[in-house]
Motif scaffolding. Structure first.
Motif, PDB file in Angstrom:
ATOM      1  N   PHE A 180       2.532  27.226  21.508  1.00  0.00           N
ATOM      2  CA  PHE A 180       2.185  26.638  20.218  1.00  0.00           C
ATOM      3  C   PHE A 180       2.877  27.431  19.123  1.00  0.00           C
ATOM      4  O   PHE A 180       3.353  28.548  19.343  1.00  0.00           O
ATOM      5  CB  PHE A 180       0.666  26.621  20.002  1.00  0.00           C
ATOM      6  N   SER A 181       2.940  26.849  17.926  1.00  0.00           N
ATOM      7  CA  SER A 181       3.585  27.558  16.822  1.00  0.00           C
ATOM      8  C   SER A 181       2.549  27.965  15.792  1.00  0.00           C
ATOM      9  O   SER A 181       1.468  27.393  15.697  1.00  0.00           O
ATOM     10  CB  SER A 181       4.665  26.684  16.166  1.00  0.00           C
ATOM     11  N   LEU A 182       2.902  28.983  15.028  1.00  0.00           N
ATOM     12  CA  LEU A 182       2.109  29.422  13.890  1.00  0.00           C
ATOM     13  C   LEU A 182       2.631  28.711  12.648  1.00  0.00           C
ATOM     14  O   LEU A 182       3.840  28.529  12.488  1.00  0.00           O
ATOM     15  CB  LEU A 182       2.215  30.933  13.708  1.00  0.00           C
ATOM     16  N   SER A 183       1.726  28.322  11.775  1.00  0.00           N
ATOM     17  CA  SER A 183       2.103  27.664  10.531  1.00  0.00           C
ATOM     18  C   SER A 183       2.383  28.723   9.479  1.00  0.00           C
ATOM     19  O   SER A 183       1.469  29.410   9.010  1.00  0.00           O
ATOM     20  CB  SER A 183       0.986  26.723  10.057  1.00  0.00           C
ATOM     21  N   TRP A 184       3.642  28.849   9.104  1.00  0.00           N
ATOM     22  CA  TRP A 184       4.044  29.831   8.098  1.00  0.00           C
ATOM     23  C   TRP A 184       3.226  29.672   6.814  1.00  0.00           C
ATOM     24  O   TRP A 184       2.657  30.652   6.311  1.00  0.00           O
ATOM     25  CB  TRP A 184       5.539  29.689   7.864  1.00  0.00           C
ATOM     26  N   PRO A 185       3.081  28.440   6.239  1.00  0.00           N
ATOM     27  CA  PRO A 185       2.313  28.319   4.994  1.00  0.00           C
ATOM     28  C   PRO A 185       0.805  28.493   5.172  1.00  0.00           C
ATOM     29  O   PRO A 185       0.099  28.692   4.183  1.00  0.00           O
ATOM     30  CB  PRO A 185       2.655  26.914   4.496  1.00  0.00           C
ATOM     31  N   ARG A 186       0.311  28.423   6.414  1.00  0.00           N
ATOM     32  CA  ARG A 186      -1.108  28.722   6.613  1.00  0.00           C
ATOM     33  C   ARG A 186      -1.345  30.232   6.542  1.00  0.00           C
ATOM     34  O   ARG A 186      -2.421  30.681   6.142  1.00  0.00           O
ATOM     35  CB  ARG A 186      -1.590  28.161   7.959  1.00  0.00           C
ATOM     36  N   LEU A 187      -0.347  31.003   6.924  1.00  0.00           N
ATOM     37  CA  LEU A 187      -0.462  32.455   6.906  1.00  0.00           C
ATOM     38  C   LEU A 187       0.007  33.067   5.589  1.00  0.00           C
ATOM     39  O   LEU A 187      -0.582  34.033   5.094  1.00  0.00           O
ATOM     40  CB  LEU A 187       0.340  33.047   8.067  1.00  0.00           C
ATOM     41  N   LEU A 188       1.071  32.506   5.042  1.00  0.00           N
ATOM     42  CA  LEU A 188       1.622  32.968   3.756  1.00  0.00           C
ATOM     43  C   LEU A 188       1.829  31.739   2.880  1.00  0.00           C
ATOM     44  O   LEU A 188       2.884  31.103   2.915  1.00  0.00           O
ATOM     45  CB  LEU A 188       2.947  33.699   3.979  1.00  0.00           C
ATOM     46  N   PRO A 189       0.842  31.343   2.110  1.00  0.00           N
ATOM     47  CA  PRO A 189       0.909  30.084   1.352  1.00  0.00           C
ATOM     48  C   PRO A 189       2.141  29.966   0.457  1.00  0.00           C
ATOM     49  O   PRO A 189       2.655  28.863   0.257  1.00  0.00           O
ATOM     50  CB  PRO A 189      -0.378  30.104   0.529  1.00  0.00           C
ATOM     51  N   ASP A 190       2.605  31.090  -0.093  1.00  0.00           N
ATOM     52  CA  ASP A 190       3.793  31.073  -0.949  1.00  0.00           C
ATOM     53  C   ASP A 190       5.061  31.438  -0.178  1.00  0.00           C
ATOM     54  O   ASP A 190       6.131  31.576  -0.773  1.00  0.00           O
ATOM     55  CB  ASP A 190       3.607  32.039  -2.117  1.00  0.00           C
ATOM     56  N   GLY A 191       4.930  31.646   1.132  1.00  0.00           N
ATOM     57  CA  GLY A 191       6.079  32.000   1.948  1.00  0.00           C
ATOM     58  C   GLY A 191       6.290  33.485   2.099  1.00  0.00           C
ATOM     59  O   GLY A 191       6.863  33.944   3.077  1.00  0.00           O
ATOM     60  N   HIS A 192       5.828  34.254   1.129  1.00  0.00           N
ATOM     61  CA  HIS A 192       5.899  35.718   1.185  1.00  0.00           C
ATOM     62  C   HIS A 192       4.860  36.254   0.208  1.00  0.00           C
ATOM     63  O   HIS A 192       4.247  35.513  -0.562  1.00  0.00           O
ATOM     64  CB  HIS A 192       7.305  36.225   0.824  1.00  0.00           C
ATOM     65  N   GLY A 193       4.629  37.555   0.282  1.00  0.00           N
ATOM     66  CA  GLY A 193       3.650  38.140  -0.641  1.00  0.00           C
ATOM     67  C   GLY A 193       2.235  38.019  -0.120  1.00  0.00           C
ATOM     68  O   GLY A 193       1.906  38.518   0.960  1.00  0.00           O
ATOM     69  N   ARG A 194       1.411  37.314  -0.840  1.00  0.00           N
ATOM     70  CA  ARG A 194      -0.022  37.217  -0.542  1.00  0.00           C
ATOM     71  C   ARG A 194      -0.276  36.523   0.793  1.00  0.00           C
ATOM     72  O   ARG A 194       0.159  35.409   1.026  1.00  0.00           O
ATOM     73  CB  ARG A 194      -0.709  36.434  -1.676  1.00  0.00           C
ATOM     74  N   ALA A 195      -1.014  37.199   1.673  1.00  0.00           N
ATOM     75  CA  ALA A 195      -1.395  36.604   2.958  1.00  0.00           C
ATOM     76  C   ALA A 195      -2.729  35.881   2.826  1.00  0.00           C
ATOM     77  O   ALA A 195      -3.570  36.225   1.986  1.00  0.00           O
ATOM     78  CB  ALA A 195      -1.484  37.675   4.033  1.00  0.00           C
ATOM     79  N   ASN A 196      -2.912  34.862   3.650  1.00  0.00           N
ATOM     80  CA  ASN A 196      -4.139  34.063   3.647  1.00  0.00           C
ATOM     81  C   ASN A 196      -5.016  34.509   4.809  1.00  0.00           C
ATOM     82  O   ASN A 196      -4.724  34.201   5.965  1.00  0.00           O
ATOM     83  CB  ASN A 196      -3.784  32.576   3.777  1.00  0.00           C
ATOM     84  N   GLN A 197      -6.080  35.238   4.513  1.00  0.00           N
ATOM     85  CA  GLN A 197      -6.931  35.787   5.565  1.00  0.00           C
ATOM     86  C   GLN A 197      -7.554  34.704   6.423  1.00  0.00           C
ATOM     87  O   GLN A 197      -7.715  34.873   7.642  1.00  0.00           O
ATOM     88  CB  GLN A 197      -8.021  36.670   4.953  1.00  0.00           C
ATOM     89  N   ALA A 198      -7.886  33.567   5.824  1.00  0.00           N
ATOM     90  CA  ALA A 198      -8.487  32.476   6.599  1.00  0.00           C
ATOM     91  C   ALA A 198      -7.500  31.962   7.650  1.00  0.00           C
ATOM     92  O   ALA A 198      -7.895  31.629   8.773  1.00  0.00           O
ATOM     93  CB  ALA A 198      -8.919  31.345   5.678  1.00  0.00           C
ATOM     94  N   GLY A 199      -6.226  31.893   7.301  1.00  0.00           N
ATOM     95  CA  GLY A 199      -5.221  31.472   8.262  1.00  0.00           C
ATOM     96  C   GLY A 199      -5.029  32.498   9.364  1.00  0.00           C
ATOM     97  O   GLY A 199      -4.908  32.144  10.546  1.00  0.00           O
ATOM     98  N   ILE A 200      -5.007  33.766   8.992  1.00  0.00           N
ATOM     99  CA  ILE A 200      -4.907  34.840   9.988  1.00  0.00           C
ATOM    100  C   ILE A 200      -6.077  34.762  10.963  1.00  0.00           C
ATOM    101  O   ILE A 200      -5.906  34.859  12.187  1.00  0.00           O
ATOM    102  CB  ILE A 200      -4.874  36.208   9.283  1.00  0.00           C
ATOM    103  N   ASP A 201      -7.268  34.552  10.420  1.00  0.00           N
ATOM    104  CA  ASP A 201      -8.466  34.478  11.267  1.00  0.00           C
ATOM    105  C   ASP A 201      -8.416  33.279  12.207  1.00  0.00           C
ATOM    106  O   ASP A 201      -8.873  33.365  13.362  1.00  0.00           O
ATOM    107  CB  ASP A 201      -9.719  34.404  10.391  1.00  0.00           C
ATOM    108  N   TYR A 202      -7.888  32.159  11.710  1.00  0.00           N
ATOM    109  CA  TYR A 202      -7.827  30.965  12.549  1.00  0.00           C
ATOM    110  C   TYR A 202      -7.005  31.224  13.817  1.00  0.00           C
ATOM    111  O   TYR A 202      -7.447  30.913  14.935  1.00  0.00           O
ATOM    112  CB  TYR A 202      -7.226  29.787  11.774  1.00  0.00           C
ATOM    113  N   TYR A 203      -5.827  31.784  13.666  1.00  0.00           N
ATOM    114  CA  TYR A 203      -4.993  32.014  14.848  1.00  0.00           C
ATOM    115  C   TYR A 203      -5.560  33.121  15.732  1.00  0.00           C
ATOM    116  O   TYR A 203      -5.351  33.097  16.955  1.00  0.00           O
ATOM    117  CB  TYR A 203      -3.552  32.300  14.440  1.00  0.00           C
ATOM    118  N   ASN A 204      -6.295  34.045  15.148  1.00  0.00           N
ATOM    119  CA  ASN A 204      -7.001  35.024  15.990  1.00  0.00           C
ATOM    120  C   ASN A 204      -8.010  34.324  16.889  1.00  0.00           C
ATOM    121  O   ASN A 204      -8.121  34.628  18.081  1.00  0.00           O
ATOM    122  CB  ASN A 204      -7.706  36.071  15.112  1.00  0.00           C
TER     123      ASN A 204
END
Length: 479
Positions: A110-134
């Motif tokens: 499966f693939s990871l969704s880049w904008p789910r993890l980094l909504p702006d592509g870089h910089g601020r990470a999205n903890q909810a997205g990180i938690d989902y893939y965990n």
């Protein structure tokens, strides 16, 4: 600085057109075989992609991807479909993974969704997205399913596209940051990684033809996108290897066996050009052979984007190469076709069997492609990371009798086994796809899955092909 493919037997001479040497009937296996024939270490699995199955396009902090924006424009996707809800895998993954376990499928790509993890592509990470893939990875492991993760499967954050996307060299740094984030959060459990999914497709269809996101047309974006994707292919691999020295790192390519329509010099040369574009453009730089510009003279404009040191930066010693094969392409010379001066001759015109995607059913093609890539000295291992077919499946009385897909998988697997028995370093096979899904510009009409999805109710129904694959994996079924 020029990065031409070196004068090596591995390059243009490697284009071998062999269909006339082996009539179709001569290369079909006749003896029934079981899973054990492939060996105990052969990896079996299924493949998916985040945008095609997850849905949940705008919840829990996810940013917009280029496919969210592209599919939202009228007329870009058939019937104006989009992936906003898709298979609702984001919410239904526990049940879907248990369904996978019930089919005895041991490996899940499966693939990871880049904008789910980094909504702006870089910089601020999205903890909810990180938690989902965990949660997703943990549940795979709890069920005895090994996760195989693809970093990029086409859903570029839209905020990066606004800055030039793959045509902007800054994407190399953005991608390195993204790869490092994924390694940091998931590398303790994920041991198999793929950097890019089919770079020729997402650059060609998205930045040249405009039929995929982001919908750009022409050379202006395409040529730099090719070089930057090639750089990211290697840099992403280096980030993973530096942070995860024990991981197995690969990348994947869409590969189609190419043949000339007629045994004429013009058609043969046209086939060589198409083969260089489809099958060689991204693999050869990674092996230190440079771009195959001798056969793709129109791509010489890429030299404008090659900076000092890039010849080394595009190289990476992958642990495996993912082969994604569905069909073959038959090519004839066309003076009026810009740049490549070649046209594909469609299966319908040739009167040969085809799938719902209008792709020829040609099992021998995967045999030829595996042999082709096996000839490269720098490739350690090949894994078929995608193979499958779309047919007009129908749900009748709670069942889906997709006998044509069962036949397709069996015939292609015979050719994989044949290549393996002849010494090709192929060590895995993943069916595309686990479930029916959003099929990019084709919308939801083509169905590739082993599991049927009723998109209105989200009801799952295992197809005959899913039952066959289970029985084969359990050693109960021959083919």
């Amino acid at each position: 600085m020029e990065m031409n493919a070196k004068s090596d037997k591995q390059t243009a001479d490697q284009t071998i057109f062999t269909s006339n040497q082996h009539p179709p009937g001569a290369i079909e296996h006749s003896a029934a075989v079981k899973r054990a024939a492939f060996g105990a270490d052969f990896a079996w699995g299924v493949s998916t992609a985040a945008y095609q199955i997850e849905g949940a396009h705008d919840i829990e902090g996810k940013g917009a991807s280029i496919w969210d924006v592209f599919s939202g424009k009228k007329g870009k996707v058939k019937l104006n479909h989009n992936g906003n809800f898709a298979c609702d895998f984001f919410n239904r993954y526990p049940d879907d993974l248990e369904l996978m376990q019930s089919l005895s499928i041991p490996n899940f790509r499966f693939s990871l969704s880049w904008p789910r993890l980094l909504p702006d592509g870089h910089g601020r990470a999205n903890q909810a997205g990180i938690d989902y893939y965990n949660r997703l990875i943990d549940h795979c492991l709890e069920l005895g399913i090994t996760p195989w993760v693809t970093l990029y499967h086409w859903d570029l954050p839209y905020e990066l596209e606004k800055k030039g996307g793959w045509a902007n060299r800054d994407i190399v740094g953005w991608f390195q940051e993204y790869a490092a984030l994924c390694a940091k959060h998931y590398g303790d459990r994920v041991k198999h990684w793929m950097v890019l999914n089919e770079p020729m497709v997402f650059t060609g269809a998205g930045y040249f033809l405009g039929v995929h996101a982001p919908g750009r047309i022409g050379f202006k974006g395409f040529v730099p996108a090719v070089h930057h994707a090639t750089l990211c292919q290697a840099e992403g691999g280096r980030v993973l290897r530096d942070l995860l020295p024990g991981a197995e790192i690969g990348t994947t390519f869409s590969c189609s066996h190419v043949e000339p329509y007629r045994p004429q010099e013009k058609d043969i040369k046209a086939a060589i050009r198409v083969d260089a574009l489809l099958n060689r453009l991204f693999i050869e730089p990674s092996l230190g052979l440079g771009y195959p510009l001798q056969d793709l003279k129109f791509m010489r404009r890429i030299e404008k984007y090659i900076l000092a040191g890039d010849e080394d930066k595009v190289k990476f010693d992958f642990d495996f190469i993912g082969i994604q094969n569905y069909t073959r392409e038959v090519v004839k010379h066309s003076f009026w076709t810009p740049f490549v001066q070649a046209n594909l001759v469609p299966p319908k015109k040739r009167g040969v069997p085809q799938t719902q995607m209008n792709w020829e059913v040609y099992p021998q093609g995967i045999y030829h492609i595996l042999h082709k890539y096996n000839q490269y000295k720098g490739i350690k291992k090949l894994i078929v990371t995608e193979n499958g077919a779309a047919f007009a499946d129908q749900l009748l009385d709670g069942e889906v009798h997709d006998t044509n897909r069962v036949d397709f998988l069996q015939r292609y697997l015979h050719q994989v086994l044949r290549a393996k028995q002849e010494g090709v370093k192929v060590q895995g096979y993943f069916v595309w796809s686990f479930v029916d899904n959003f099929e990019w510009a084709e919308g939801y009409h083509p169905r590739f899955g082993l599991v049927y999805i009723d998109y209105e109710t989200q009801q799952r129904t295992i197809k005959d092909s899913g039952h066959w694959y289970r029985d084969f994996l359990e050693g109960k079924q021959k083919f």
